[in-house]
Design a protein around this motif. Structure first.
Motif, PDB file in Angstrom:
ATOM      1  N   LYS A  72       0.893  -1.041  -0.023  1.00 35.11           N
ATOM      2  CA  LYS A  72       0.053  -0.025  -0.016  1.00 35.11           C
ATOM      3  C   LYS A  72       0.934   1.179   0.133  1.00 35.11           C
ATOM      4  O   LYS A  72       0.399   2.118  -0.878  1.00 35.11           O
ATOM      5  N   ALA A  73       1.893   1.109   0.741  1.00 35.19           N
ATOM      6  CA  ALA A  73       3.038   2.456   0.913  1.00 35.19           C
ATOM      7  C   ALA A  73       3.594   2.681  -0.528  1.00 35.19           C
ATOM      8  O   ALA A  73       3.686   3.765  -1.017  1.00 35.19           O
ATOM      9  N   ASP A  74       4.101   1.574  -1.009  1.00 29.50           N
ATOM     10  CA  ASP A  74       4.720   1.521  -2.410  1.00 29.50           C
ATOM     11  C   ASP A  74       3.462   1.957  -3.477  1.00 29.50           C
ATOM     12  O   ASP A  74       3.848   2.895  -4.273  1.00 29.50           O
ATOM     13  N   ARG A  75       2.365   1.663  -3.425  1.00 29.51           N
ATOM     14  CA  ARG A  75       1.252   1.972  -4.417  1.00 29.51           C
ATOM     15  C   ARG A  75       0.948   3.519  -4.136  1.00 29.51           C
ATOM     16  O   ARG A  75       1.039   4.261  -5.266  1.00 29.51           O
ATOM     17  N   ARG A  76       0.923   4.189  -2.994  1.00 30.87           N
ATOM     18  CA  ARG A  76       0.896   5.244  -2.923  1.00 30.87           C
ATOM     19  C   ARG A  76       1.854   6.181  -3.266  1.00 30.87           C
ATOM     20  O   ARG A  76       1.673   7.394  -3.647  1.00 30.87           O
ATOM     21  N   GLN A  77       3.032   5.694  -3.104  1.00 30.04           N
ATOM     22  CA  GLN A  77       4.199   6.587  -3.496  1.00 30.04           C
ATOM     23  C   GLN A  77       4.203   6.556  -5.056  1.00 30.04           C
ATOM     24  O   GLN A  77       4.563   7.524  -5.709  1.00 30.04           O
ATOM     25  N   ARG A  78       4.053   5.490  -5.506  1.00 32.01           N
ATOM     26  CA  ARG A  78       3.775   5.391  -7.147  1.00 32.01           C
ATOM     27  C   ARG A  78       2.893   6.314  -7.777  1.00 32.01           C
ATOM     28  O   ARG A  78       2.918   6.948  -8.921  1.00 32.01           O
ATOM     29  N   ASP A  79       1.422   6.362  -7.000  1.00 32.65           N
ATOM     30  CA  ASP A  79       0.611   7.215  -7.658  1.00 32.65           C
ATOM     31  C   ASP A  79       0.681   8.548  -7.343  1.00 32.65           C
ATOM     32  O   ASP A  79       0.319   9.355  -8.022  1.00 32.65           O
ATOM     33  N   LEU A  80       1.465   9.068  -6.115  1.00 28.25           N
ATOM     34  CA  LEU A  80       1.960  10.166  -6.040  1.00 28.25           C
ATOM     35  C   LEU A  80       2.903  10.620  -7.303  1.00 28.25           C
ATOM     36  O   LEU A  80       2.600  12.046  -7.771  1.00 28.25           O
ATOM     37  N   GLY A  81       3.850  10.090  -7.485  1.00 25.22           N
ATOM     38  CA  GLY A  81       4.665  10.274  -8.561  1.00 25.22           C
ATOM     39  C   GLY A  81       3.965  10.421 -10.075  1.00 25.22           C
ATOM     40  O   GLY A  81       4.189  11.340 -10.691  1.00 25.22           O
ATOM     41  N   GLU A  82       3.323   9.663 -10.104  1.00 26.47           N
ATOM     42  CA  GLU A  82       2.389   9.747 -11.503  1.00 26.47           C
ATOM     43  C   GLU A  82       1.357  10.713 -11.484  1.00 26.47           C
ATOM     44  O   GLU A  82       1.351  11.642 -12.665  1.00 26.47           O
ATOM     45  N   TYR A  83       0.879  11.149 -10.462  1.00 29.05           N
ATOM     46  CA  TYR A  83       0.230  12.478 -10.431  1.00 29.05           C
ATOM     47  C   TYR A  83       0.996  13.723 -10.504  1.00 29.05           C
ATOM     48  O   TYR A  83       0.607  14.528 -11.486  1.00 29.05           O
ATOM     49  N   MET A  84       2.156  13.779 -10.008  1.00 26.09           N
ATOM     50  CA  MET A  84       2.987  14.775  -9.985  1.00 26.09           C
ATOM     51  C   MET A  84       3.503  14.828 -11.554  1.00 26.09           C
ATOM     52  O   MET A  84       3.757  15.999 -12.202  1.00 26.09           O
ATOM     53  N   MET A  85       3.668  13.776 -12.252  1.00 25.83           N
ATOM     54  CA  MET A  85       4.278  13.654 -13.605  1.00 25.83           C
ATOM     55  C   MET A  85       2.936  14.224 -14.426  1.00 25.83           C
ATOM     56  O   MET A  85       3.399  14.940 -15.572  1.00 25.83           O
ATOM     57  N   ASN A  86       1.788  13.920 -14.178  1.00 22.40           N
ATOM     58  CA  ASN A  86       0.535  14.246 -15.178  1.00 22.40           C
ATOM     59  C   ASN A  86       0.180  15.544 -14.930  1.00 22.40           C
ATOM     60  O   ASN A  86      -0.676  16.231 -15.510  1.00 22.40           O
ATOM     61  N   HIS A  87       0.421  16.249 -13.602  1.00 25.12           N
ATOM     62  CA  HIS A  87      -0.048  17.561 -13.448  1.00 25.12           C
ATOM     63  C   HIS A  87       1.233  18.578 -12.788  1.00 25.12           C
ATOM     64  O   HIS A  87       1.144  18.847 -11.803  1.00 25.12           O
TER      65      HIS A  87
END
Length: 91
Positions: A72-87
């Protein structure tokens, strides 16, 4: 223009320390249940003996909980990185 040799002695430690911070991201373990020791948790109140089927099941459940928390922690970190790349326009 070439940098002085002494200048590289200042840059190399700075770069090494910066990269060490990135490498240390996954060194700690995330526990879903808390910071308790698995053995002491499963043997609480001396009701379960080490090696018994109940003890093995307890340790297995603790491992599953820990793995889920880490995922879950890894998934949240990955999602945050993807969000930052997309926005990139939003902080």
């Amino acid at each position: 223009m070439r940098l002085p040799h002494s200048f590289s002695f200042l840059i190399v430690p700075f770069v090494a320390l910066s990269l060490a911070g990135c490498a240390a991201r996954n060194t700690g373990t995330v526990t879903a249940v808390g910071n308790d020791d698995d053995d002491s948790y499963c043997r609480a109140n001396n009701t379960v003996a080490a090696g018994s089927p109940e003890y093995v099941a307890c340790r297995r459940d603790r491992d599953v909980q820990r793995q889920r928390a880490e995922a879950k922690a890894d998934r949240r970190q990955r999602d945050l990185g993807e969000y930052m790349m997309n926005h990139p326009d939003r902080p």
